[in-house]
Write a protein that holds these residues in place. Structure first.
Motif, PDB file in Angstrom:
ATOM      1  N   GLU A   1      46.175  42.197  32.194  1.00 50.66           N
ATOM      2  CA  GLU A   1      45.052  41.899  31.284  1.00 50.66           C
ATOM      3  C   GLU A   1      44.318  40.617  31.676  1.00 50.66           C
ATOM      4  OE1 GLU A   1      48.246  41.919  30.483  1.00 50.66           O
ATOM      5  OE2 GLU A   1      48.783  40.198  29.216  1.00 50.66           O
ATOM      6  N   ASP A   2      44.887  39.802  32.549  1.00 44.08           N
ATOM      7  CA  ASP A   2      44.213  38.555  32.949  1.00 44.08           C
ATOM      8  C   ASP A   2      43.527  38.670  34.303  1.00 44.08           C
ATOM      9  OD1 ASP A   2      45.070  37.230  30.648  1.00 44.08           O
ATOM     10  OD2 ASP A   2      47.034  36.839  31.562  1.00 44.08           O
ATOM     11  N   MET A   3      43.685  39.828  34.950  1.00 44.16           N
ATOM     12  CA  MET A   3      43.141  39.954  36.302  1.00 44.16           C
ATOM     13  C   MET A   3      41.616  39.823  36.322  1.00 44.16           C
ATOM     14  SD  MET A   3      45.444  42.669  38.360  1.00 44.16           S
ATOM     15  CE  MET A   3      47.187  42.340  38.685  1.00 44.16           C
ATOM     16  N   ALA A   4      40.958  40.454  35.337  1.00 48.29           N
ATOM     17  CA  ALA A   4      39.491  40.459  35.355  1.00 48.29           C
ATOM     18  C   ALA A   4      38.948  39.028  35.274  1.00 48.29           C
ATOM     19  CB  ALA A   4      38.953  41.298  34.200  1.00 48.29           C
ATOM     20  N   THR A   5      39.566  38.195  34.440  1.00 51.82           N
ATOM     21  CA  THR A   5      39.090  36.822  34.288  1.00 51.82           C
ATOM     22  C   THR A   5      39.316  36.029  35.574  1.00 51.82           C
ATOM     23  OG1 THR A   5      39.760  37.007  31.996  1.00 51.82           O
ATOM     24  CG2 THR A   5      39.206  34.801  32.768  1.00 51.82           C
ATOM     25  N   LEU A   6      40.493  36.170  36.171  1.00 50.89           N
ATOM     26  CA  LEU A   6      40.766  35.416  37.400  1.00 50.89           C
ATOM     27  C   LEU A   6      39.862  35.876  38.547  1.00 50.89           C
ATOM     28  CD1 LEU A   6      44.625  34.964  37.232  1.00 50.89           C
ATOM     29  CD2 LEU A   6      42.863  33.225  36.988  1.00 50.89           C
ATOM     30  N   ARG A   7      39.584  37.177  38.577  1.00 52.78           N
ATOM     31  CA  ARG A   7      38.664  37.742  39.557  1.00 52.78           C
ATOM     32  C   ARG A   7      37.316  37.011  39.521  1.00 52.78           C
ATOM     33  NH1 ARG A   7      38.600  42.542  42.054  1.00 52.78           N
ATOM     34  NH2 ARG A   7      40.581  43.451  41.619  1.00 52.78           N
ATOM     35  N   LYS A   8      36.842  36.775  38.318  1.00 54.55           N
ATOM     36  CA  LYS A   8      35.536  36.144  38.104  1.00 54.55           C
ATOM     37  C   LYS A   8      35.511  34.722  38.690  1.00 54.55           C
ATOM     38  CE  LYS A   8      34.432  35.061  33.935  1.00 54.55           C
ATOM     39  NZ  LYS A   8      34.778  35.251  32.524  1.00 54.55           N
ATOM     40  N   TYR A   9      36.657  34.038  38.642  1.00 51.75           N
ATOM     41  CA  TYR A   9      36.682  32.639  39.071  1.00 51.75           C
ATOM     42  C   TYR A   9      36.861  32.482  40.573  1.00 51.75           C
ATOM     43  CZ  TYR A   9      37.164  31.317  34.186  1.00 51.75           C
ATOM     44  OH  TYR A   9      36.960  31.127  32.860  1.00 51.75           O
ATOM     45  N   SER A  10      37.207  33.577  41.224  1.00 57.16           N
ATOM     46  CA  SER A  10      37.554  33.449  42.642  1.00 57.16           C
ATOM     47  C   SER A  10      36.304  33.413  43.518  1.00 57.16           C
ATOM     48  CB  SER A  10      38.469  34.592  43.066  1.00 57.16           C
ATOM     49  OG  SER A  10      39.036  34.280  44.325  1.00 57.16           O
ATOM     50  N   ILE A  11      35.438  32.467  43.254  1.00 59.80           N
ATOM     51  CA  ILE A  11      34.211  32.328  44.043  1.00 59.80           C
ATOM     52  C   ILE A  11      33.919  30.847  44.245  1.00 59.80           C
ATOM     53  CG2 ILE A  11      33.014  34.482  43.481  1.00 59.80           C
ATOM     54  CD1 ILE A  11      31.594  32.679  41.240  1.00 59.80           C
ATOM     55  N   ALA A  12      33.119  30.556  45.240  1.00 58.44           N
ATOM     56  CA  ALA A  12      32.526  29.224  45.429  1.00 58.44           C
ATOM     57  C   ALA A  12      33.491  28.126  45.882  1.00 58.44           C
ATOM     58  CB  ALA A  12      31.781  28.761  44.182  1.00 58.44           C
ATOM     59  N   HIS A  13      34.761  28.457  46.068  1.00 59.81           N
ATOM     60  CA  HIS A  13      35.679  27.409  46.507  1.00 59.81           C
ATOM     61  C   HIS A  13      35.431  26.991  47.954  1.00 59.81           C
ATOM     62  CE1 HIS A  13      37.921  27.553  42.865  1.00 59.81           C
ATOM     63  NE2 HIS A  13      37.796  28.856  42.918  1.00 59.81           N
ATOM     64  N   THR A  14      34.978  27.949  48.760  1.00 58.61           N
ATOM     65  CA  THR A  14      34.782  27.659  50.179  1.00 58.61           C
ATOM     66  C   THR A  14      33.763  26.552  50.366  1.00 58.61           C
ATOM     67  OG1 THR A  14      35.391  29.901  50.777  1.00 58.61           O
ATOM     68  CG2 THR A  14      34.111  28.669  52.378  1.00 58.61           C
ATOM     69  N   VAL A  15      32.574  26.747  49.782  1.00 59.85           N
ATOM     70  CA  VAL A  15      31.522  25.745  49.978  1.00 59.85           C
ATOM     71  C   VAL A  15      31.934  24.431  49.328  1.00 59.85           C
ATOM     72  CG1 VAL A  15      30.086  26.330  47.978  1.00 59.85           C
ATOM     73  CG2 VAL A  15      29.022  25.389  50.019  1.00 59.85           C
ATOM     74  N   ASN A  16      32.659  24.515  48.225  1.00 55.47           N
ATOM     75  CA  ASN A  16      33.017  23.311  47.498  1.00 55.47           C
ATOM     76  C   ASN A  16      34.070  22.469  48.240  1.00 55.47           C
ATOM     77  OD1 ASN A  16      32.576  21.801  45.107  1.00 55.47           O
ATOM     78  ND2 ASN A  16      34.626  22.388  44.419  1.00 55.47           N
ATOM     79  N   THR A  17      34.992  23.121  48.937  1.00 54.46           N
ATOM     80  CA  THR A  17      36.055  22.386  49.621  1.00 54.46           C
ATOM     81  C   THR A  17      35.663  21.992  51.037  1.00 54.46           C
ATOM     82  OG1 THR A  17      37.648  23.643  48.333  1.00 54.46           O
ATOM     83  CG2 THR A  17      38.521  22.424  50.211  1.00 54.46           C
TER      84      THR A  17
END
Ligand code: HEM
Length: 427
Positions: free
Chosen positions: A170-186
Motif C-alpha cells: 500500500e505504500d509503493m505508489a507513494t514511494l514511486r512518486k518520490y523516486s525522481i530528481a535525486h540525480t540532478v540534485n546529488t
C-alpha cells in the motif's frame, strides 16, 4: 602541468566540465586526453582531482581508509540557504548508510546485512522479475514502436527495488512518486529554483520513509531487506542504528532503481547500435550473461564516483594532499587499453569483461550487483526472444540528465514490425 605555459593546470584540465555537452554525450571519450597523457589532474572549476586510468581508479577503490567514501552522496553543487531551510522544516537528517560509511562502522554493518544479496537468496526474485518484464512487453508488443525507458525500463527496476526492500504494497505508489530528481540534485548543477522544488520532494520522501520504517518495525516478519535489517537491529542495535535504517529506507530505492534502469537503457541502446552483436544474442541467448557484463563495462550507468583523501598520498605518482576530493571516472577506467584490449569495441565474448569497475571495487563494491545482473539478463532474454527485429528509431537525439555520475538516456525509442513478431503476446 601545461608543457607550453608551465602552468600547473593544463589547458585540458582547465576546460574540463563534467556538466557540459561533451562529457554528457560520452564520459570516457570526453576524458580520453587524460587517459592518454594526464591521468590524474586537478579541475579548478569542480574543485576535485580527476582520475581516469584503470589501475589508479582500482587502487583508490581498494583503499577505503586513505580514500574515504564519506563524500559519495554529498551534493556536488552547494545547497542554497533556502533549500537547507526547506529540508530543516522536514527534519531531514539523511546520514551515513553503507556506501558513504567509514570504517570501523561500515564492515560489520555490511556483513550483518549481506545475506539477502547472495545468489541463493536472490534466485527467488527471478520469477517476479520475469513476470513483470513480460507484462510490460505485452503492453507494447503489438504497437510497433515504444519508448523503452518510459514504457518498461524505468518502471520494472523500481517495482523490483520496492519488492526487494520489502516495502508494504500500500505504500509503493507513494514511494514511486518520490523516486525522481535525486540525480540532478546529488551529482548535477541544479538551479536555485530546482533546488527548492527538489528539497520539498526530498523532505516529504524523508518523512514518508520514516513512517514506512515505523510501520515495518511494528511487524518486521515480512520478506525483504528492510524487514530483515530491522530484525537484525534487535540482535545488533549498535551496528544497525535507527539513523541507518531511516537513511537506507530512502537511499536504498535510489541505489537499486536508477542505476539499474539506466544500465538497461544503455545496454539495449549499445547492442542495437551494434546490430550484428544484437543478432548474435538473438541466435545464441547463452551469450547474454557475458554480454550484460560487457555492456556494463562499455556503457555502464555509474560514470564516476567520489572519495575524500584522508592523508597526504600519491595517485599514479602525483602528490595529492589530505583533504582533497577525488572524482574517479570508472567509466574511463573501463575503456583503458592498458587493461582491456581494443576497449571501445563491444565484444560479448571478452574474457575479462567482468573486471569492469562499474560496480566499484573492494570493500564497498555494490551489494546489489547480482540483482542488477539478473534484471539485465532477463530484459535481454525477453527482448531478444520476443522482439529480435527491434531497431532504434533513426534520427533520435539522446538526452542525459546533466550530472557527473548517473548515466542513461532519458528516452530510448525503438520500432519493429508487429506482423513479424515471433510471438504476439504471452504464449
Ligand atoms: C554500492 C553501482 C545496482 C545496492 C554501489 C557503488 C556503485 C554501485 C558504483 C559504490 C561502490 C564502491 O564504492 O566501491 C551500481 C550499479 C547498479 C547498482 C551500476 C546497476 C547496474 C544496485 C542494486 C542494489 C544496490 C540493484 C540493491 C539494493 C548497493 C548498496 C551499495 C552499493 C547497498 C553500498 C555497498 C557498500 O558500501 O558496502 N553500487 N549499483 N545497487 N549498491 Fe549498487
Amino acid at each position: 602541468a601545461d608543457p607550453v605555459t608551465g602552468c600547473p593546470v593544463s589547458a585540458n584540465a582547465a576546460a574540463f566540465d563534467p556538466f557540459g555537452d561533451v562529457y554528457q554525450a560520452d564520459p570516457p571519450e570526453a576524458v580520453r586526453w587524460s587517459r592518454d597523457g594526464e591521468p590524474v589532474f586537478y579541475s579548478p572549476s569542480l574543485g576535485y582531482w580527476v582520475v581516469t586510468r584503470y589501475d589508479d581508479v582500482k587502487a583508490i577503490f581498494r583503499d577505503n581508509i586513505t580514500f574515504s567514501p564519506s563524500i559519495a552522496l554529498e551534493k556536488i553543487t552547494p545547497v542554497s540557504d533556502e533549500a537547507i531551510a526547506t529540508l530543516e522544516r522536514y527534519d531531514y537528517a539523511m546520514n551515513r548508510t553503507l556506501v558513504n560509511e567509514d570504517e570501523p562502522e561500515h564492515m560489520p554493518r555490511r556483513r550483518v546485512l549481506m545475506d539477502p544479496f547472495t545468489p541463493d537468496r536472490l534466485a527467488h526474485h527471478e520469477p517476479m522479475v520475469r513476470r513483470l518484464t513480460r507484462e510490460y512487453v505485452d503492453r507494447f508488443v503489438d504497437a510497433g514502436k515504444a519508448d523503452l525507458v518510459d514504457e518498461m525500463l524505468w518502471e520494472v527496476p523500481l517495482t523490483v527495488a520496492l519488492h526487494f526492500l520489502g516495502v508494504p504494497e500500500e505504500d509503493m505508489a507513494t514511494l514511486r512518486k518520490y523516486s525522481i530528481a535525486h540525480t540532478v540534485n546529488t551529482w548535477g548543477r541544479p538551479s536555485p529554483e530546482e533546488q527548492l522544488t527538489v528539497a520539498e520532494n526530498v523532505g516529504r520522501f524523508w518523512q514518508f520513509a520514516g513512517t514506512v520504517v515505523e510501520k515495518l518495525r511494528r511487524d518486521p516478519s515480512g520478506d525483504g531487506w528492510m524487514p530483515y535489517s530491522i530484525r537484525k537491529q534487535q540482535e545488533y542495535p549498535d551496528i544497525i542504528t535507527d539513523s541507518y535504517l531511516h537513511s537506507m529506507m530512502m537511499a536504498g530505492i535510489v541505489a537499486a532503481h536508477e542505476t539499474t534502469a539506466n544500465a538497461a537503457a544503455n545496454a539495449i541502446k549499445l547492442l542495437l547500435e551494434n546490430r550484428t552483436v544484437w543478432e548474435e544474442l538473438c541466435a545464441d541467448p547463452g551469450l547474454i550473461p557475458n554480454a550484460a557484463e560487457e555492456c556494463l563495462r562499455h556503457s555502464g550507468s555509474v560514470a564516476a564516483w567520489r572519495r575524500l583523501v584522508t592523508a597526504d598520498t600519491t595517485v599514479g605518482g602525483v602528490p595529492v594532499p589530505a583533504g582533497s576530493k577525488l572524482l574517479i571516472v570508472n567509466s574511463s577506467a573501463n575503456r583503458d587499453e592498458r587493461h582491456f584490449e581494443d576497449p571501445d569495441t563491444v565484444d560479448v565474448r571478452r574474457d575479462n569483461a567482468t573486471e569492469h569497475l562499474t560496480f566499484g571495487y573492494g570493500s564497498h563494491q555494490c551489494m546489489g550487483k547480482n540483482l542488477a545482473r539478473m534484471e539485465l539478463q532477463v530484459f535481454l532474454e525477453e527482448l531478444t526472444r520476443r522482439l529480435p527485429h527491434l531497431g532504434l528509431v533513426p534520427g533520435q537525439r539522446f538526452t542525459y540528465v546533466p550530472n557527473t555520475s548517473f548515466r542513461g538516456p532519458e528516452h530510448l525509442w525503438v520500432q519493429w514490425d508487429p506482423a513479424a513478431n515471433p510471438e504476439r503476446s504471452d504464449p
